[in-house]
Design an enzyme around this catalytic site. Sequence first.
Site, mmCIF file in Angstrom:
data_model
loop_
_atom_site.group_PDB
_atom_site.id
_atom_site.type_symbol
_atom_site.label_atom_id
_atom_site.label_comp_id
_atom_site.label_asym_id
_atom_site.label_seq_id
_atom_site.Cartn_x
_atom_site.Cartn_y
_atom_site.Cartn_z
ATOM 1 N N LYS A 145 17.197 -36.724 -19.989
ATOM 2 C CA LYS A 145 18.019 -35.893 -19.146
ATOM 3 C C LYS A 145 17.202 -34.694 -18.685
ATOM 4 C CE LYS A 145 20.248 -32.402 -20.844
ATOM 5 N NZ LYS A 145 19.845 -31.271 -21.661
ATOM 6 N N GLU A 213 25.755 -22.808 -29.897
ATOM 7 C CA GLU A 213 24.363 -22.511 -30.251
ATOM 8 C C GLU A 213 24.185 -21.011 -30.388
ATOM 9 O OE1 GLU A 213 21.324 -25.281 -28.352
ATOM 10 O OE2 GLU A 213 22.683 -24.837 -26.710
ATOM 11 N N HIS A 237 25.864 -34.310 -23.348
ATOM 12 C CA HIS A 237 26.208 -34.363 -24.772
ATOM 13 C C HIS A 237 27.718 -34.306 -25.024
ATOM 14 C CE1 HIS A 237 21.993 -33.850 -24.970
ATOM 15 N NE2 HIS A 237 21.944 -32.537 -24.966
HETATM 16 C C1 BG6 Z 1 19.365 -29.972 -25.018
HETATM 17 C C2 BG6 Z 1 19.618 -28.794 -24.118
HETATM 18 O O1 BG6 Z 1 19.711 -31.165 -24.362
HETATM 19 O O2 BG6 Z 1 20.170 -29.848 -26.186
HETATM 20 C C3 BG6 Z 1 19.317 -27.485 -24.837
HETATM 21 O O3 BG6 Z 1 18.778 -28.894 -22.969
HETATM 22 C C4 BG6 Z 1 20.093 -27.423 -26.134
HETATM 23 O O4 BG6 Z 1 19.646 -26.376 -24.018
HETATM 24 C C5 BG6 Z 1 19.881 -28.686 -26.950
HETATM 25 O O5 BG6 Z 1 19.642 -26.291 -26.843
HETATM 26 C C6 BG6 Z 1 20.792 -28.712 -28.161
HETATM 27 O O6 BG6 Z 1 20.416 -29.780 -28.984
HETATM 28 P P1 BG6 Z 1 20.653 -29.725 -30.551
HETATM 29 O O7 BG6 Z 1 20.147 -31.039 -31.034
HETATM 30 O O8 BG6 Z 1 19.840 -28.546 -31.062
HETATM 31 O O9 BG6 Z 1 22.110 -29.516 -30.750
#
Ligand code: BG6
Length: 485
Positions: A145, A213, A237
């Site tokens: 992506k 996050e 996601h």
């Molecule tokens: C990525 C995004 O797809 O997923 C990021 O581009 C984000 O901005 C990340 O921080 C989050 O992934 P995870 O696995 O840390 O929850």
Amino acid sequence: MTQPATLLVLFGATGDLATRMLWPSLYGLEKDGLLPAGLRILGQGRGEQSDADFRRLVAEALERRVPAEDRDPARVQALLERVHYHAARIDDTAEMSALAERICALRTGDVLYHLSTAPRFYAPIASALSSAGLSGPGTRIMIEKPIGHDLPSSVEINEGVGRAFAEERIYRTDHYLGKEGVQNLLALRFGNALFEPLWNARHIAQVQITVAETVGVEGRGDYYDHSGAMRDMVQNHLLQLLCLFAMEPPAQFEPSSVRNEKTKVLRSLRPITASDAATHSVAGQYTAGAIGGVAVPGYREELGRDSQTETFVALRSHIDNWRWSGVPFYLRTGKRLPRRSSEIYVQFHKVPHSIFGAQTKIEPNALVIQLQPEERISLTLMSKMPGLDRQGLKLSEIALDMDFHDTFAHLRKRIAYERLYLDAIEGNGTLFVRRDETELAWQWIDGIFAAWREAGTTPKSYPAGTWGPTASIVLPERHGHSWRE
Ligand code: BG6
């Protein structure tokens, strides 16, 4: 018959994703003896360097990214021995032909191409491989992506790649699908007889999907500012989580069955229009604040310029089908929120009638499927509090907890890409995204952007370290719900 790949060609092999995730994942597979015996890995990058120099670079990445206790020098060496490097600029036809020759020289069987480059290179790379006769049966391509910025640009990328590779050989990555916790959601739903009868509007009052996050944009400002939380997180996601949660049981855990069910969910998503933009959506952008007691700058300061990009989104969505009619699905994601947490919260209906009288408070049962930072599934039930209760029973909520972190403490926590690589190497596309899924997701997201434009919606500010703008708190409250925090 799909054969395990004997050559993995990694485009963008010196990039950030490769260094942080991909090499450590390949090492994890190597360490456990899961890479096919003869597999070779050819890294592509722009800068000239020898195989030996590149191996040193990979070794350094592993040193930085793999915990010392997991690093076995012999296994690191075994991985490095598989690795080769070829410099080629993607827009240079002669250099791409030379790369193709190198691929031919290393190829002994099936090939997996993994494109960890800017998406604008996907179609040119696919076309160069096709011109060299390297995109036919026995090859597959894994792309990251963002697949586009909106529906038209995603169609363009999909068509560009699709001219060279047949759809069933295109593996679109959503790294959330490689997470243990996400697969565990499928295990919970389809490995237990207990939940499925309750998994519908008759028993479920509301669902919340939160991906919170604490990080900001961390040097990715240029990408992020063109993307924002909706394109960066919701389009992929969060909607994938929604699909896996809400889909009908697929007949089998195999690509077509699972993807067919997911697309039905996406097709049933009710569009958010300008007239319900204010009641069904909130965009936010963080300003300076503090997280865990540490002061952090605002988004615009981090970016170094003014911006109207959303770093937070909350939505009230509906799936218009029999199973989910009337159940709100609240989706929420943001950067610089108080804590890192990805979870699905399911609130069941209240009991239809209390036999204990008005003085006894009965909360609805709830199921929390926590994916991050630790995997945990927790079911809250009402239970009697100990005591003689002469004035009526007192009930309180207790949680039945399944803590995977403790239960499986002896098993190494894998990086999502380990699972995805293994599947792509072996030719299993179940945990990858099909073209129609990506495009249906974009269609829904584009509709929200159009609604925002028409309604004049712009991001409302929220201090870093809070759960988004106040409007986000109001979003579920209008309907008698509140976010689980
Ligand atoms: C990525 C995004 O797809 O997923 C990021 O581009 C984000 O901005 C990340 O921080 C989050 O992934 P995870 O696995 O840390 O929850």
